[in-house]
Design an enzyme around this catalytic site. Sequence first.
Site, PDB file in Angstrom:
ATOM      1  N   LEU A  32       0.812  -1.224   0.000  1.00  0.00           N
ATOM      2  CA  LEU A  32       0.000   0.000   0.000  1.00  0.00           C
ATOM      3  C   LEU A  32       0.840   1.266   0.000  1.00  0.00           C
ATOM      4  O   LEU A  32       1.944   1.307   0.536  1.00  0.00           O
ATOM      5  CB  LEU A  32      -0.921   0.000   1.226  1.00  0.00           C
ATOM      6  CG  LEU A  32      -1.845  -1.217   1.352  1.00  0.00           C
ATOM      7  CD1 LEU A  32      -2.711  -1.093   2.608  1.00  0.00           C
ATOM      8  CD2 LEU A  32      -2.723  -1.372   0.119  1.00  0.00           C
ATOM      9  N   HIS A  36      -3.562   4.294  -2.295  1.00  0.00           N
ATOM     10  CA  HIS A  36      -4.536   3.358  -1.702  1.00  0.00           C
ATOM     11  C   HIS A  36      -5.182   3.968  -0.453  1.00  0.00           C
ATOM     12  O   HIS A  36      -6.389   3.848  -0.243  1.00  0.00           O
ATOM     13  CB  HIS A  36      -3.839   2.059  -1.274  1.00  0.00           C
ATOM     14  CG  HIS A  36      -3.197   1.281  -2.374  1.00  0.00           C
ATOM     15  ND1 HIS A  36      -1.839   1.093  -2.455  1.00  0.00           N
ATOM     16  CD2 HIS A  36      -3.727   0.626  -3.445  1.00  0.00           C
ATOM     17  CE1 HIS A  36      -1.549   0.340  -3.505  1.00  0.00           C
ATOM     18  NE2 HIS A  36      -2.676   0.054  -4.131  1.00  0.00           N
TER      19      HIS A  36
HETATM   20  P1  AMP Z   1      -3.642  -1.897  -7.034  1.00  0.00           P
HETATM   21  O1  AMP Z   1      -3.224  -2.349  -5.687  1.00  0.00           O
HETATM   22  O2  AMP Z   1      -2.526  -1.272  -7.830  1.00  0.00           O
HETATM   23  O3  AMP Z   1      -4.417  -2.925  -7.793  1.00  0.00           O
HETATM   24  O4  AMP Z   1      -4.641  -0.703  -6.806  1.00  0.00           O
HETATM   25  C1  AMP Z   1      -5.777  -0.822  -5.987  1.00  0.00           C
HETATM   26  C2  AMP Z   1      -6.649   0.393  -6.165  1.00  0.00           C
HETATM   27  O5  AMP Z   1      -5.911   1.561  -5.821  1.00  0.00           O
HETATM   28  C3  AMP Z   1      -7.110   0.576  -7.630  1.00  0.00           C
HETATM   29  O6  AMP Z   1      -8.439   1.051  -7.630  1.00  0.00           O
HETATM   30  C4  AMP Z   1      -6.152   1.617  -8.136  1.00  0.00           C
HETATM   31  O7  AMP Z   1      -6.660   2.373  -9.205  1.00  0.00           O
HETATM   32  C5  AMP Z   1      -5.960   2.483  -6.893  1.00  0.00           C
HETATM   33  N1  AMP Z   1      -4.718   3.240  -6.994  1.00  0.00           N
HETATM   34  C6  AMP Z   1      -3.470   2.754  -7.219  1.00  0.00           C
HETATM   35  N2  AMP Z   1      -2.576   3.772  -7.306  1.00  0.00           N
HETATM   36  C7  AMP Z   1      -3.283   4.911  -7.139  1.00  0.00           C
HETATM   37  C8  AMP Z   1      -2.934   6.302  -7.137  1.00  0.00           C
HETATM   38  N3  AMP Z   1      -1.699   6.721  -7.335  1.00  0.00           N
HETATM   39  N4  AMP Z   1      -3.936   7.200  -6.931  1.00  0.00           N
HETATM   40  C9  AMP Z   1      -5.208   6.794  -6.742  1.00  0.00           C
HETATM   41  N5  AMP Z   1      -5.588   5.515  -6.739  1.00  0.00           N
HETATM   42  C10 AMP Z   1      -4.647   4.587  -6.936  1.00  0.00           C
END
Ligand code: AMP
Length: 279
Positions: A32, A36
């Site tokens: 995270l 996140h």
């Molecule tokens: P992930 O763990 O990369 O699959 O991401 C989980 C959630 O967090 C997804 O909805 C992503 O779009 C969101 N997320 C990841 N990085 C960011 C960021 N920099 N800004 C906003 N949301 C993010």
Amino acid sequence: MVFERIGDIQAFLTPYLEDDKKIGFVPTMGFLHEGHLRLVKRSMAENDLTVLSIFVNPIQFNNPEDLKKYPRDVSRDLEMLQQLGCDVVFVPSTEEMYPENIVKTYDLGRLEEVMEGVFRPGHFQGVAVVVHKLFEIVAPHQAYFGQKDYQQLQVIRRLVEIESIPVRIVACETVREADGLAMSSRNVRLGEEERQIAPDIYLALKYAKDLVPTTNPQEVRFRVRDRLNAIQGFQLEYFEIADARTLAPILSWSDCKEGAVACVAGYLGGVRLIDNMLL
Ligand code: AMP
């Protein structure tokens, strides 16, 4: 509270659902970062209970090396969540999520034929399978997704529509480092030099946005692709300008009623980075 078994988290959540409590859900692959946490904070502010899941979903990785190298540190994640006061964390194993062969496919239409869909065949089917299953387990009222993964967000919206899932999808703005680099779990894999260069991807998106008032979409594509190809060590996969809702490539600004989005993906020192900007 940390749950590893589907039956256990469902038994825990049932009284909340029966009591008409509002459940917010944040699906993640862990490792995270502030991006996140921003989703978690928003969910905590808008719901009675927030559930975060950590599951590195093997079936959405089309590249086995990427799956192997995906950063993981669940105890660090749990500490960060505890500090925020996030109530419930679901950390299932692959066997728990996929005890049998996965046969379901989803009609995602054009959404999986462009951009990420071209370069990561099968990726969005894997995303749809896991998110549908997680929605069935958690039964959230609202689920929070980042605009960082813009195409994924549209896929989730379509999934909810075609499967008539009673959940409200909440889109949250991309959280960036001070120099503009979009936060991503994969960023820790960047070397020092690559980390210095990586914000140039964001600067290229800003350049695209600056060009919009004076330049047609095709010309913007050419100019921004040139700029991205000039970034040292960056291997561009795609830079596209698309309708913000359908993600179909556009030829004229007046073609898209709900605005346009510029999306980019490529490899920097072996690390795959994606980013986007609404124009
Ligand atoms: P992930 O763990 O990369 O699959 O991401 C989980 C959630 O967090 C997804 O909805 C992503 O779009 C969101 N997320 C990841 N990085 C960011 C960021 N920099 N800004 C906003 N949301 C993010």
